[in-house]
Structures are given as C-alpha cells and as structure tokens.
Design an enzyme around this catalytic site. Structure first.
Site, PDB file in Angstrom:
ATOM      1  N   SER A 129       0.825  -1.196   0.000  1.00 57.96           N
ATOM      2  CA  SER A 129       0.000   0.000   0.000  1.00 57.96           C
ATOM      3  C   SER A 129       0.873   1.266   0.000  1.00 57.96           C
ATOM      4  O   SER A 129       1.916   1.305   0.633  1.00 57.96           O
ATOM      5  CB  SER A 129      -0.875   0.001   1.248  1.00 57.96           C
ATOM      6  OG  SER A 129      -1.541   1.229   1.343  1.00 57.96           O
ATOM      7  N   ASN A 147      -5.675  -0.205   7.437  1.00 55.72           N
ATOM      8  CA  ASN A 147      -4.414   0.455   7.754  1.00 55.72           C
ATOM      9  C   ASN A 147      -4.503   0.990   9.180  1.00 55.72           C
ATOM     10  O   ASN A 147      -5.077   2.047   9.424  1.00 55.72           O
ATOM     11  CB  ASN A 147      -4.171   1.576   6.738  1.00 55.72           C
ATOM     12  CG  ASN A 147      -2.904   2.362   7.026  1.00 55.72           C
ATOM     13  OD1 ASN A 147      -2.295   2.224   8.092  1.00 55.72           O
ATOM     14  ND2 ASN A 147      -2.502   3.189   6.080  1.00 55.72           N
ATOM     15  N   CYS A 149      -0.137   3.509   9.782  1.00 54.05           N
ATOM     16  CA  CYS A 149       0.565   4.650   9.191  1.00 54.05           C
ATOM     17  C   CYS A 149       0.992   5.604  10.310  1.00 54.05           C
ATOM     18  O   CYS A 149       0.161   6.018  11.118  1.00 54.05           O
ATOM     19  CB  CYS A 149      -0.343   5.381   8.210  1.00 54.05           C
ATOM     20  SG  CYS A 149       0.326   6.965   7.686  1.00 54.05           S
ATOM     21  N   ILE A 206       5.491  -5.185   7.906  1.00 46.27           N
ATOM     22  CA  ILE A 206       5.197  -4.052   8.768  1.00 46.27           C
ATOM     23  C   ILE A 206       4.966  -2.779   7.947  1.00 46.27           C
ATOM     24  O   ILE A 206       5.372  -2.708   6.786  1.00 46.27           O
ATOM     25  CB  ILE A 206       6.374  -3.745   9.749  1.00 46.27           C
ATOM     26  CG1 ILE A 206       7.664  -3.514   8.958  1.00 46.27           C
ATOM     27  CG2 ILE A 206       6.530  -4.840  10.772  1.00 46.27           C
ATOM     28  CD1 ILE A 206       8.870  -3.077   9.796  1.00 46.27           C
ATOM     29  N   GLY A 251       9.172  -4.832   4.380  1.00 37.43           N
ATOM     30  CA  GLY A 251      10.058  -3.900   5.076  1.00 37.43           C
ATOM     31  C   GLY A 251      11.480  -4.158   4.603  1.00 37.43           C
ATOM     32  O   GLY A 251      12.132  -5.061   5.098  1.00 37.43           O
TER      33      GLY A 251
END
Lengths: 268, 309
Positions: free
Chosen positions: B22, B127, B130, B192, B247
C-alpha cells in the site's frame, strides 16, 4: 543527488512580466528537459525544469501562487534547496533539423535545449508564443542561437495567433525532422494533431502534481505513465496513448479532475 | 519461473507471492495493472482508501536518504466517492488486488470497508499502522484492543472477503496486537508499515526536511525490524495465520529471510526506487529461485517459518 543541496542565488533575471530566472552555482549533470525539486524550507517543494544547464544552473519561475510568489521575493545571495535532476529529458541526438515550440513558462526547458542544440551545430527553428508581448520570455537569448518566430494571441508582438498556426506553416515549407515542445496542454493537444497529420516525430514535456520525483508514490501519473521517471518528456508514440492529455489531471488527493479544475487548485 | 511460486493465501490464488504494498504507485488503476502485467507482481495493493477526500501533508513528503526513504505523505485519498474510474479500470482483475482502507474512527473503518467490499478485492487491509497521519493509522494499531475492534468492525462489514490488518512496528508487543486481531476475526496479518517516526534535518537549511517534520522510514535500514516483527507474529499466532511480510525487501535473500521468519507473501515497495522501474518484482523472484535451486528447495513454502525450528 537524492537529498536537497542548499544553493545560493548568484543572479536573478526578470525574463518577462511574470517569469524570473534564478541562477545558482551547482553543476547538476543534467540534460535539457530534466527537472529538479525546489525546496523553500517551511513553505513547500515544487518541480521545476532547468532553464540553463552547465557550470551554472538556472530555474525559471512563473508567479502563480504562494510558493512562486515567495520565490519572486528572493534576492541575490539568498538560498533554496534543490534535489535532482530527475526524469528523462529531450532526446536530441538524432535530429538534424529541429523545430522547437514553446508556450509561456514552457519555454524554460526548450531554451536550455536550444542552447544545447546550437552548441552541437544544429541551429534550431524556434516558435516562441505567449498571450501578450509582456509575457514573452528568453527573447534575447533565443535570438542569438535560433531562427526565432514570435507569436502572441493578441498580436502585440510578432505574428498574431497561436504557435500551432505558425508550426503548420513552417512544417509545410521546410524539412524539419522533429518537433520539441513544452507549454500549456491546450497548446500541446492541437500541436500533437498537427504532428500526426504531417507525419512528423515529436517530443513534448508534460507537467503533473509531483511528490516523490523518484517513481514511488504514483501521484504524478498521466494514464498509466509516471511523469517523474518515465517523463517529463514523452515521444509521439507515448503521447498518442495519453487519453488524459489536455483533459484530466490528478489533484493532491489523487482525485482525477478535469484540467481546468486542476489548474485552479494547483497554484504553485 | 513457474510452479514453485504459485501461492494460495487465505484461500485466494496468486501466480507468485510478490506484492506491491500500500502507498506505492497505487493511485491509479492503469499503473496498478502495469505492476501486475509488466512488473509481474502476484498482487497489488491500492493506496489506502478513506471515506472522504484527503489532501495529505504538504511537500516535501517523500525523500530518499542513504539507507532508504522517509515519507510523511499523510494518507491522501480521493475518497470512496471519487474512485469510480479506478474501480472501472480494475474491473475483472480484482482477484489480484488488495484494498487498503483507512479511518479516523471505528465507524469510519466499518463504513469504508462496506463500500470497498462491493468491488470484491482479494483481501481488505485495514491500515492501523501509518505513522504520519494524526488520528488515523497507527492511532488504531498500538494497542491490542483498538486493533481488535477495528478488525471486528471490518470483518462484520465485508462478508467473506479475507481481512488482513497491517501492523505497526511501533506497537509495544506486535505479537500481542496480531494475536488480538486474529482472535477478533483477522484472516491474515500484514507486517510491517514504516518505522518511526523518524526525522531528517538538512544541516545547511537548519531545518527538518519533511514539511511534516516527522515521517516513516522504509527501505533496507528497516529490514531487521520487519523480520523480527514477522517472527514475533508467527510465534504469537502459532504459525497458523498467513503473513504478508514487508520492510526493506530489495533482493531475493531478503525475501527468503522473511519466509524463514514466517511470511508467505512478500511486499516490495521502496526497492522500486533503487532500480527505478517495475522489473524489481521479477528480479527479486529470479534471485529467490536461483537460491532455491542452489539449495535444492523445490517450493518456497518449504522454508516458511523454518527459522523457528
């Protein structure tokens, strides 16, 4: 140059009533048509193509919103941040008889291109257009290095009319092999039609709202193309596929809106 | 590349386990389709969708640094009402699309989930992680009970579509948060999101580089944190819940590390910048395949979670 370099303004030139050129000492190893992200800490960061390339670089800024008004208030000796250069510039290696067409502040990167072409012994023809005489930039620089044709919408200088009319006339007479252009999309769309009709190759530099400049965030897309890394200069084959050209652009939120609404909201 | 990469994740079939996460390139349907068709990703994630239009933070919002990228884009979204062109563009391909959703309240999550579910994405990814949009994202992912409540609301709103909350490495105990989500109905876990927030200061300008000052870190620097988080989540959920790990994956070896920690799909985002194009998906899978051949590993599944044994 991934991170911002802070540069000092060496010289400021007023190009016309609404455009100033800011010269700074920073060799950027750029080609004409590439752009940098210009940063005023605490204000904003915006993309600008280079209007001069070499030991000294320059950007040209048209006054049209908060950021550009701040830029216009800067004095020689003041500083701003740049990162870049980014994107693909004009491919001018193959052209032997180039025709350059610029509208308003779109003439910035084309002037850098004209200088590069002249250095390579390929003196270009140049159609320089603006709405009125006081909005015509780079006239003095271009006179020396190109066959210059001026058009203004109101006829206050040069020929009265649009650049595309002059281009059609020139393409009918002389054997140009590529049209290089930058300017408002209302100029680029009919120009693309002229190039298609005459069967001539072309490269246009486009502009969209930009964030990362390195092909990650996707904010600057036009159709499926990323203006920051796959543009800002696109060739005819790709331009023909861009159905959003002259019609739609994305705002800061990513919303697709018609170009008029985009321009209203994007007052750099 | 072929059979060894065919992936079943929450019962959904993908040609390979490489995923566009995303926030990357996910603004526009045409670009997402290019990531699938030209880039060869197994799935793509739409940029987090909110109920109403959000502009996000002012520029600079995304800046590369020596070991990755720092960003504070701030969750811009056209809003659910303004996405018709994108749904239309993705029509027929939604089996390869993960829809990320954002909210500023539990009710927001529920409402946006309901609206997104109509378009039948392969998975829905709340989400809750963020780190650079006040009152959103991470605000719901630091505490297990908030994360579980979002999961429950979304799960109830979307019917049979699998729900995969995205975890923040800033959670005190990411394993506990993930377990609480699973207990609340999550079908998978994504981990993550960016690490931080961090800050870059330009010393000549004597100022933070990001307009938002603070931003999330991604890229090679955060890989060890991501691998540890996936390891923790796998452990906390008994190795029984599918994990989309991400990540700092830039090469095949990074992907394999995530597999061994327990992930069975793999996000590749910031690495697009290092290669500057979409070939990175094929490149990473190619490098993975080469390692598998050298090691005599026939199917990537065979190494998922092996670091726990």
């Amino acid at each position: 140059m991934d991170n911002h370099v802070i540069v000092k303004i060496k010289k400021i030139e007023q190009e016309c009533s609404d455009i100033k050129t800011f010269w700074f000492e920073q060799e950027l190893n750029a080609s004409p048509g590439q752009f940098v992200m210009v940063w005023l800490p605490g204000i904003d960061e915006k993309p600008f193509t280079l209007s001069s390339i070499g030991n000294e670089s320059a950007i040209s800024v048209q006054k049209r919103g908060i950021f550009t008004e701040k830029m216009h208030k800067l004095k020689e000796g003041d500083e701003f941040g740049v990162r870049g250069p980014f994107g693909h510039g004009f491919h001018f290696g193959k052209t032997t008889k180039p025709l350059l067409v610029g509208g308003g502040c779109g003439n910035a990167n084309l002037t850098a291109l004209a200088e590069m072409l002249a250095e390579h012994g390929k003196k270009p023809a140049y159609v320089l257009g603006a709405r009125t005489a006081d909005l015509l930039p780079y006239e003095k620089r271009l006179e020396k290095i190109s066959d210059l044709y001026i058009t203004t919408d109101d006829g206050s200088k040069g020929e009265k009319g649009f650049t595309t009319q002059k281009v059609e006339e020139l393409l009918g007479k002389e054997g140009f092999d590529c049209v290089f252009a930058c300017g408002p999309e209302v100029m680029l769309v009919p120009l693309l039609e002229v190039c298609k009709k005459k069967g001539i190759e072309c490269q246009f530099s486009l502009e969209r709202f930009m964030k990362c400049a390195v092909g990650l965030c996707g904010e600057c897309c036009i159709n499926g193309k990323l203006v920051c890394v796959e543009g800002p200069v696109f060739d005819k084959k790709h331009l023909e596929q861009l159905t959003e050209l002259g019609k739609f652009a994305r705002t800061k939120s990513g919303k697709l809106v018609d170009l008029g609404e985009y321009s209203k909201g994007n007052k750099c | 590349m072929g059979l060894e990469f065919k992936t079943v994740f929450c019962g959904k079939k993908f040609p390979n386990p490489a995923v566009l996460p995303s926030g990357f390139l996910g603004v526009n349907a045409e670009v997402l389709l290019r990531v699938l068709d030209e880039g060869g990703a197994g799935a793509v994630t739409m940029k987090s969708i909110g109920l109403v239009e959000r502009e996000g933070n002012p520029n600079p919002t995304v800046v590369p640094w020596e070991h990755g990228v720092i960003n504070a884009v701030g969750l811009p979204t056209p809003g659910i009402e303004n996405l018709n062109d994108e749904w239309q563009g993705l029509n027929g391909r939604m089996d390869r699309v993960i829809a990320s959703i954002l909210g500023g309240s539990f009710e927001d999550f529920e409402e946006v989930a309901k609206a997104v579910a109509v378009h039948k994405p392969a998975l829905i990814e709340p989400n809750i992680s963020c780190p650079h949009a006040k009152g959103h994202g991470q605000a719901f992912g630091l505490r297990a009970e908030d994360a579980a409540k979002v999961t429950e609301k979304v799960k109830n709103a979307v019917g049979k579509i699998p729900v995969m909350p995205k975890m923040t490495p800033q959670a005190h105990d990411i394993g506990e948060v993930a377990k609480a989500c699973v207990d609340a109905g999550a079908d998978a876990i994504c981990a993550i999101n960016t690490v931080g927030p961090g800050m870059l200061i330009n010393i000549e300008a004597r100022a933070p580089v990001l307009a938002n000052k603070r931003g999330g870190l991604s890229g090679p620097a955060i890989k060890p944190i991501g691998v540890r988080c996936v390891y923790d989540i796998y452990e906390a959920t008994g190795g029984e819940v599918p994990i989309l790990g991400m990540g700092g994956i830039s090469h095949g070896r990074d992907l394999i590390e995530y597999a061994m920690a327990g992930a069975s799909m793999y996000g590749i985002g910031t690495a697009i910048h290092y290669t500057r194009d979409l070939d990175v998906f094929g490149d990473v899978l190619g490098e993975t395949e080469k390692w598998m051949n050298q090691e005599g590993v026939k199917n990537l599944k065979d190494v998922v979670g092996v670091a726990h044994k």
